[in-house]
Design a protein around this motif. Sequence first.
Motif, PDB file in Angstrom:
ATOM      1  N   ILE A   1      14.632  50.784  27.465  1.00  0.00           N
ATOM      2  CA  ILE A   1      15.560  50.953  26.341  1.00  0.00           C
ATOM      3  C   ILE A   1      16.708  49.953  26.430  1.00  0.00           C
ATOM      4  N   ALA A   2      17.215  49.743  27.653  1.00  0.00           N
ATOM      5  CA  ALA A   2      18.351  48.834  27.833  1.00  0.00           C
ATOM      6  C   ALA A   2      17.919  47.373  27.975  1.00  0.00           C
ATOM      7  N   GLN A   3      16.605  47.138  27.968  1.00  0.00           N
ATOM      8  CA  GLN A   3      16.042  45.785  28.071  1.00  0.00           C
ATOM      9  C   GLN A   3      16.443  45.079  29.376  1.00  0.00           C
ATOM     10  N   VAL A   4      16.368  45.833  30.469  1.00  0.00           N
ATOM     11  CA  VAL A   4      16.551  45.226  31.788  1.00  0.00           C
ATOM     12  C   VAL A   4      15.271  44.448  32.108  1.00  0.00           C
ATOM     13  N   PRO A   5      15.354  43.172  32.419  1.00  0.00           N
ATOM     14  CA  PRO A   5      14.141  42.361  32.555  1.00  0.00           C
ATOM     15  C   PRO A   5      13.320  42.598  33.816  1.00  0.00           C
ATOM     16  N   ARG A   6      13.920  43.120  34.910  1.00  0.00           N
ATOM     17  CA  ARG A   6      13.156  43.256  36.162  1.00  0.00           C
ATOM     18  C   ARG A   6      13.544  44.519  36.914  1.00  0.00           C
ATOM     19  N   VAL A   7      12.511  45.218  37.410  1.00  0.00           N
ATOM     20  CA  VAL A   7      12.691  46.363  38.303  1.00  0.00           C
ATOM     21  C   VAL A   7      11.832  46.132  39.544  1.00  0.00           C
ATOM     22  N   VAL A   8      12.454  46.185  40.714  1.00  0.00           N
ATOM     23  CA  VAL A   8      11.726  46.114  41.985  1.00  0.00           C
ATOM     24  C   VAL A   8      11.572  47.545  42.489  1.00  0.00           C
TER      25      VAL A   8
ATOM     26  N   THR B   1       3.534  55.380  40.822  1.00  0.00           N
ATOM     27  CA  THR B   1       4.598  54.428  40.461  1.00  0.00           C
ATOM     28  C   THR B   1       4.078  52.995  40.475  1.00  0.00           C
ATOM     29  N   ASP B   2       3.159  52.688  41.406  1.00  0.00           N
ATOM     30  CA  ASP B   2       2.539  51.359  41.422  1.00  0.00           C
ATOM     31  C   ASP B   2       1.823  51.068  40.106  1.00  0.00           C
ATOM     32  N   LEU B   3       1.087  52.057  39.603  1.00  0.00           N
ATOM     33  CA  LEU B   3       0.300  51.862  38.389  1.00  0.00           C
ATOM     34  C   LEU B   3       1.167  51.807  37.139  1.00  0.00           C
ATOM     35  N   LEU B   4       2.336  52.408  37.194  1.00  0.00           N
ATOM     36  CA  LEU B   4       3.246  52.337  36.047  1.00  0.00           C
ATOM     37  C   LEU B   4       3.779  50.925  35.840  1.00  0.00           C
ATOM     38  N   GLY B   5       3.908  50.165  36.930  1.00  0.00           N
ATOM     39  CA  GLY B   5       4.491  48.830  36.827  1.00  0.00           C
ATOM     40  C   GLY B   5       3.798  47.930  35.832  1.00  0.00           C
ATOM     41  N   PRO B   6       2.492  47.682  35.987  1.00  0.00           N
ATOM     42  CA  PRO B   6       1.796  46.823  35.037  1.00  0.00           C
ATOM     43  C   PRO B   6       1.816  47.366  33.600  1.00  0.00           C
ATOM     44  N   VAL B   7       1.813  48.695  33.454  1.00  0.00           N
ATOM     45  CA  VAL B   7       1.865  49.282  32.112  1.00  0.00           C
ATOM     46  C   VAL B   7       3.183  48.935  31.433  1.00  0.00           C
ATOM     47  N   TYR B   8       4.289  49.077  32.136  1.00  0.00           N
ATOM     48  CA  TYR B   8       5.597  48.753  31.546  1.00  0.00           C
ATOM     49  C   TYR B   8       5.752  47.251  31.326  1.00  0.00           C
ATOM     50  N   ARG B   9       5.112  46.458  32.164  1.00  0.00           N
ATOM     51  CA  ARG B   9       5.146  45.008  31.955  1.00  0.00           C
ATOM     52  C   ARG B   9       4.361  44.626  30.702  1.00  0.00           C
ATOM     53  N   ASP B  10       3.134  45.135  30.585  1.00  0.00           N
ATOM     54  CA  ASP B  10       2.250  44.715  29.490  1.00  0.00           C
ATOM     55  C   ASP B  10       2.652  45.317  28.146  1.00  0.00           C
ATOM     56  N   LEU B  11       3.090  46.578  28.153  1.00  0.00           N
ATOM     57  CA  LEU B  11       3.425  47.235  26.891  1.00  0.00           C
ATOM     58  C   LEU B  11       4.856  46.987  26.431  1.00  0.00           C
TER      59      LEU B  11
ATOM     60  N   VAL C   1       7.978  44.716  36.234  1.00  0.00           N
ATOM     61  CA  VAL C   1       8.050  45.700  37.313  1.00  0.00           C
ATOM     62  C   VAL C   1       7.029  45.320  38.379  1.00  0.00           C
ATOM     63  N   TYR C   2       7.458  45.254  39.614  1.00  0.00           N
ATOM     64  CA  TYR C   2       6.507  45.077  40.695  1.00  0.00           C
ATOM     65  C   TYR C   2       6.964  45.876  41.902  1.00  0.00           C
ATOM     66  N   SER C   3       5.998  46.231  42.725  1.00  0.00           N
ATOM     67  CA  SER C   3       6.242  47.165  43.820  1.00  0.00           C
ATOM     68  C   SER C   3       6.158  46.474  45.175  1.00  0.00           C
ATOM     69  N   LEU C   4       7.006  46.907  46.082  1.00  0.00           N
ATOM     70  CA  LEU C   4       6.952  46.468  47.475  1.00  0.00           C
ATOM     71  C   LEU C   4       6.312  47.583  48.292  1.00  0.00           C
ATOM     72  N   ARG C   5       5.135  47.315  48.824  1.00  0.00           N
ATOM     73  CA  ARG C   5       4.426  48.310  49.637  1.00  0.00           C
ATOM     74  C   ARG C   5       4.891  48.174  51.084  1.00  0.00           C
ATOM     75  N   VAL C   6       5.955  48.880  51.385  1.00  0.00           N
ATOM     76  CA  VAL C   6       6.633  48.773  52.675  1.00  0.00           C
ATOM     77  C   VAL C   6       5.932  49.667  53.699  1.00  0.00           C
TER      78      VAL C   6
ATOM     79  N   ARG D   1       4.067  37.001  40.771  1.00  0.00           N
ATOM     80  CA  ARG D   1       2.732  36.677  40.268  1.00  0.00           C
ATOM     81  C   ARG D   1       1.743  37.828  40.399  1.00  0.00           C
ATOM     82  N   GLN D   2       2.130  38.891  41.066  1.00  0.00           N
ATOM     83  CA  GLN D   2       1.219  40.026  41.233  1.00  0.00           C
ATOM     84  C   GLN D   2       2.009  41.319  41.131  1.00  0.00           C
ATOM     85  N   PRO D   3       1.363  42.439  40.819  1.00  0.00           N
ATOM     86  CA  PRO D   3       2.099  43.689  40.580  1.00  0.00           C
ATOM     87  C   PRO D   3       2.625  44.372  41.835  1.00  0.00           C
ATOM     88  N   ALA D   4       2.080  44.028  43.015  1.00  0.00           N
ATOM     89  CA  ALA D   4       2.511  44.688  44.249  1.00  0.00           C
ATOM     90  C   ALA D   4       2.409  43.717  45.415  1.00  0.00           C
ATOM     91  N   TYR D   5       3.291  43.932  46.410  1.00  0.00           N
ATOM     92  CA  TYR D   5       3.356  43.039  47.568  1.00  0.00           C
ATOM     93  C   TYR D   5       3.474  43.860  48.851  1.00  0.00           C
TER      94      TYR D   5
END
Length: 307
Positions: free
Chosen positions: A109-116, A150-160, A165-170, A229-233
């Motif tokens: 809604i606020a048009q924040v361009p990136r979420v980690v 939450t990992d799967l939500l990232g690409p959905v919010y990016r594409d739609l 959004v991309y995830s760090l698999r710590v 370049r990828q949805p998760a790292y």
Amino acid sequence: MEKMVTEPVVMVTGGRGYVGGRVLDRLAARGIPVVSYDRDPWEGRDGVVAEHGELTDVPRLLDVIRAHGVGRIVHTAAISHPGVSLYMPLGTFEANVAGTVALLEAARIAQVPRVVNFSSSSVYGHVDGDVTEDLPLRPISPYGVTKVATDLLGPVYRDLYGVEVYSLRVTWVYGPGNRMQEYVRDMLRAALRGERYALPSGADHPLPLVHVEDVADATVLATLAAEARQPAYNVTGPELPTLGEVAEQVRALVPGARIEIGPGDLDLHRLGRFDMTGAARDFGYAPTRTLADGLPGYLDWLREHDC
């Protein structure tokens, strides 16, 4: 005349937490405007503006994002221990899944361009060989399932919606300040107190440990990177010791430490060596803190602190 380049304002959810606090410190030290969003009220500190609110409160999130002109979000707030999720599956889903959806909605809604987004190695379940980001996700705990969601939500919010959004698999984080049950901390504390530390099995279980300062480094690099370049790292440390090998290093640091661990695995997901090609390529992340580097400082910290 050249235009001045300014760093984006970064909001960190869970800014009072174990990793979130380190990320705040790193960003503020670089002169980057930073906002902590946390359910526990506090006054903030030099270079950090503190805001109080719940993750599921979208209007509050929007107020904070707009008031500060937030341009990037680091999402660390969560119930962050697999073991806790075994006793609190509903609460874990509420915090980790509903909370993340609310945050992403506010970003949209606020048009924040990136979420980690902070994810976890728990998404993989058991992996005998190398752990790469394209493996099937087969979690074995409620916590792991929430992180898959939450990992799967990232690409959905990016594409739609156009939110990057991309995830760090710590992997398993250790180091000063951790209040949750964790093998390195508990072993060191027992050794310092002259107490016996005993487990019936687990000496052969590989521990994909990563020092909290390496995690903070990776997060800042990912937050400020030009593009992902990828949805998760994958994000882990430079070694993959067994629990038995960790015990040997603790015994060397604390002569006389009474540590007894039987052979075999722990009752946890077992993972092989993590591939971090993506994080190195896109963020320049390379972990630097081996156990030999991290354990002495952690031991000194625990001499003066309880966690």
